[in-house]
Design a protein around this motif. Structure first.
Motif: not given
Length: 159
Positions: A107-117
C-alpha cells in the motif's frame, strides 16, 4: 577518522521536555549506514520519544537531528523527505485488517512512491521471505499470530 557524512542518523545535544519533565537530556547518537543498534532502558526513560523525534512525530526543543543529510527542523519539506525513507514499527502494528498481508506491504510504496503494483509485490514478497512468512501473503492480519503480524509490519516498512 569518521566524519559527519559517514552517518545516516546523527543526534547532537538533543533535548526534549514535556512541561517540566526533561525526558531527553543532551542525547548524542551516531548511526552508520547499515549499522544495527538497540535502544534499551527502563520504561519511561525516553526510548520511544527519541525514536519518534528521529521521524519528527515528536518535536525536540534543543539540539540537532540529521537523517541522511537532512536536518530535521520545522521545515515541512525536510520532514516529508525523511518520512518517505524512515519506517517505524510500533508496539501496535497498525495493519489494515481488511487488507491481506501482501496488500498491507504494498500500500505505502504504491501510494507514496507511486511504485507499480507488480514491482511493489515483488519487493514485498522478498521481504516476507526474509522474515520467513511468504506463505502468509494472502492471509489477513486476523488470521496471523502476534509474532507473524509483527513480522508483516517489519516487512511493510522495508518495502
Amino acid at each position: 577518522m569518521t566524519n559527519e557524512q559517514d552517518y545516516i542518523i546523527t543526534l547532537k545535544d538533543v533535548n526534549k521536555w514535556y512541561g517540566e519533565f526533561h525526558v531527553l537530556k543532551d542525547i548524542n547518537l551516531h548511526v552508520k549506514q547499515g549499522e544495527k543498534i538497540v535502544i534499551c532502558g527502563p520504561s519511561g526513560s525516553g526510548k520511544s520519544t527519541m525514536i519518534r523525534c528521529i521521524n519528527h512525530l515528536e518535536e525536540h526543543q534543543e539540539g540537532d537531528i540529521v537523517v541522511d543529510g537532512v536536518l530535521l527542523n520545522n521545515d515541512l519539506k525536510n520532514i516529508s523527505q525523511v518520512r518517505k525513507e524512515v519506517g517505524m514499527v510500533f508496539q501496535h502494528f497498525n495493519l489494515f485488517p481488511h487488507l491481506t498481508v501482501l496488500q498491507n506491504c504494498t500500500l505505502a510504496p504504491m501510494w507514496v512512491r507511486k511504485m507499480p503494483k507488480k514491482e511493489a509485490e515483488e519487493i514485498a514478497m522478498n521481504y516476507l521471505e526474509r522474515v520467513k512468512i511468504p506463505d502468509q501473503a494472502l492471509k489477513y492480519p486476523g488470521q496471523l499470530s502476534g509474532g507473524q503480524q509483527q513480522r508483516v509490519a517489519i516487512a511493510a516498512v522495508c518495502v
